[in-house]
Design a protein around this motif. Structure first.
Motif, PDB file in Angstrom:
ATOM      1  N   LEU A   1       0.962  -1.114   0.045  1.00  0.00           N
ATOM      2  CA  LEU A   1      -0.073  -0.020   0.125  1.00  0.00           C
ATOM      3  C   LEU A   1       0.887   1.102   0.250  1.00  0.00           C
ATOM      4  O   LEU A   1       0.521   2.087  -0.538  1.00  0.00           O
ATOM      5  CB  LEU A   1      -0.957  -0.014   1.382  1.00  0.00           C
ATOM      6  CG  LEU A   1      -1.978  -1.034   1.164  1.00  0.00           C
ATOM      7  CD1 LEU A   1      -2.799  -1.025   2.559  1.00  0.00           C
ATOM      8  CD2 LEU A   1      -2.992  -0.684   0.127  1.00  0.00           C
ATOM      9  N   LEU A   2       1.788   1.455   0.735  1.00  0.00           N
ATOM     10  CA  LEU A   2       2.689   2.454   0.925  1.00  0.00           C
ATOM     11  C   LEU A   2       3.589   2.799  -0.666  1.00  0.00           C
ATOM     12  O   LEU A   2       3.829   3.739  -1.158  1.00  0.00           O
ATOM     13  CB  LEU A   2       3.772   1.978   1.930  1.00  0.00           C
ATOM     14  CG  LEU A   2       3.412   2.456   3.277  1.00  0.00           C
ATOM     15  CD1 LEU A   2       4.648   1.995   4.191  1.00  0.00           C
ATOM     16  CD2 LEU A   2       3.001   3.979   3.384  1.00  0.00           C
TER      17      LEU A   2
ATOM     18  N   MET B   1       2.872   6.936  -6.996  1.00  0.00           N
ATOM     19  CA  MET B   1       1.924   7.861  -7.482  1.00  0.00           C
ATOM     20  C   MET B   1       2.788   9.364  -7.382  1.00  0.00           C
ATOM     21  O   MET B   1       2.566  10.141  -8.137  1.00  0.00           O
ATOM     22  CB  MET B   1       0.599   7.963  -6.807  1.00  0.00           C
ATOM     23  CG  MET B   1      -0.304   6.814  -7.087  1.00  0.00           C
ATOM     24  SD  MET B   1      -1.766   6.636  -6.104  1.00  0.00           S
ATOM     25  CE  MET B   1      -2.459   8.163  -6.805  1.00  0.00           C
ATOM     26  N   ALA B   2       3.106   9.372  -5.843  1.00  0.00           N
ATOM     27  CA  ALA B   2       3.990  10.777  -5.645  1.00  0.00           C
ATOM     28  C   ALA B   2       5.194  10.982  -6.647  1.00  0.00           C
ATOM     29  O   ALA B   2       5.242  11.871  -6.992  1.00  0.00           O
ATOM     30  CB  ALA B   2       4.301  10.943  -4.283  1.00  0.00           C
TER      31      ALA B   2
ATOM     32  N   ILE C   1       2.260   1.937  -3.445  1.00  0.00           N
ATOM     33  CA  ILE C   1       1.354   2.548  -4.492  1.00  0.00           C
ATOM     34  C   ILE C   1       1.387   4.187  -4.432  1.00  0.00           C
ATOM     35  O   ILE C   1       1.240   4.930  -5.308  1.00  0.00           O
ATOM     36  CB  ILE C   1      -0.254   2.156  -4.056  1.00  0.00           C
ATOM     37  CG1 ILE C   1      -0.311   0.635  -4.732  1.00  0.00           C
ATOM     38  CG2 ILE C   1      -1.238   2.960  -4.890  1.00  0.00           C
ATOM     39  CD1 ILE C   1      -1.539   0.095  -4.425  1.00  0.00           C
ATOM     40  N   THR C   2       1.276   4.559  -3.075  1.00  0.00           N
ATOM     41  CA  THR C   2       1.317   6.152  -2.834  1.00  0.00           C
ATOM     42  C   THR C   2       2.582   6.566  -3.218  1.00  0.00           C
ATOM     43  O   THR C   2       2.581   7.559  -3.748  1.00  0.00           O
ATOM     44  CB  THR C   2       0.915   6.135  -1.263  1.00  0.00           C
ATOM     45  OG1 THR C   2      -0.193   5.469  -0.731  1.00  0.00           O
ATOM     46  CG2 THR C   2       0.842   7.716  -0.901  1.00  0.00           C
ATOM     47  N   MET C   3       3.613   6.004  -2.818  1.00  0.00           N
ATOM     48  CA  MET C   3       4.989   6.571  -3.177  1.00  0.00           C
ATOM     49  C   MET C   3       5.226   6.606  -4.721  1.00  0.00           C
ATOM     50  O   MET C   3       5.848   7.484  -5.238  1.00  0.00           O
ATOM     51  CB  MET C   3       6.289   5.724  -2.509  1.00  0.00           C
ATOM     52  CG  MET C   3       6.110   5.774  -0.993  1.00  0.00           C
ATOM     53  SD  MET C   3       6.864   4.562  -0.030  1.00  0.00           S
ATOM     54  CE  MET C   3       8.462   5.006  -0.742  1.00  0.00           C
TER      55      MET C   3
END
Length: 208
Positions: free
Chosen positions: A161-162, A168-169, A164-166
């Protein structure tokens, strides 16, 4: 000074894009079946995991013996630049922050964050490989206690999950107009002399 300055060697660019492809395959094979896309994802998932382990090992060895490992260290100068940037943006100081070396503090932080998260994902994923059949071994569901498996599942899922966020950023900042020179350098390998002088301190990144 030549008009083009090498920022990333070919080996580093290939490694970056191989790593990116592995991460995207891993995320896709992990989450698309949850969203209802049914396909034989297990083999693709663990093969991409093995490829990512190989890429990380290659990068580690190359960084230790053939690259300037100190360029990624976070030191007092980086923290001083962060304070200066905050003061400038808050209009507490008229002095513009000094230019970084080859990598800015933000680039170092995202690199180290990816290092930690990918390491957790790879270690837990490698342990979970014991539960599937491969050409080299048969699955063993009882190699660890149920409570230990629970911890491994939580850590693996959290790291995914982390990621995915990273990712995207990372993509967002890579596509910002003022950051496109860095994206181009990861594709073609170079920045111009003008970009070098505008974005980097020659004393902190001395090019050949």
């Amino acid at each position: 000074m030549t008009d083009r300055i090498v920022r990333h060697a070919l080996a580093d660019r290939v490694l970056h894009w191989v790593t990116a492809a592995c991460v995207l395959i891993l995320l896709g094979t992990a989450f698309l079946p949850i969203l209802g896309w049914q396909f034989p994802w297990v083999t693709a998932h663990w093969v991409a995991g093995f490829a990512l382990i190989a890429a990380v090992l290659f990068h580690t060895i190359r960084a230790l013996f053939w690259q300037d490992l100190r360029s990624m260290f976070i030191g007092w100068t980086d923290l001083r630049d962060l304070i200066a940037l905050a003061r400038f943006n808050l209009r507490r100081s008229a002095a513009e922050p000094s230019r970084p070396g080859k990598y800015s503090l933000a680039q170092k932080l995202i690199h180290h964050a990816f290092t930690v998260v990918v390491f957790v994902a790879l270690v837990t994923g490698a342990i979970m490989m014991a539960k599937i059949d491969t050409p080299w071994w048969e699955s063993n569901q009882y190699i660890l206690a149920d409570a230990t498996w629970g911890v491994i599942y939580v850590l693996h899922g959290l790291s995914a999950l982390l990621l995915i966020t990273m990712v995207m950023a990372h993509v967002y900042f890579a596509l910002r107009p003022e950051k496109l020179l860095f994206t181009r350098s990861m594709i073609l390998g170079w920045i111009t002399g003008k970009e070098y002088r505008a974005h980097h301190d020659p004393d902190r990144w001395q090019v050949k």
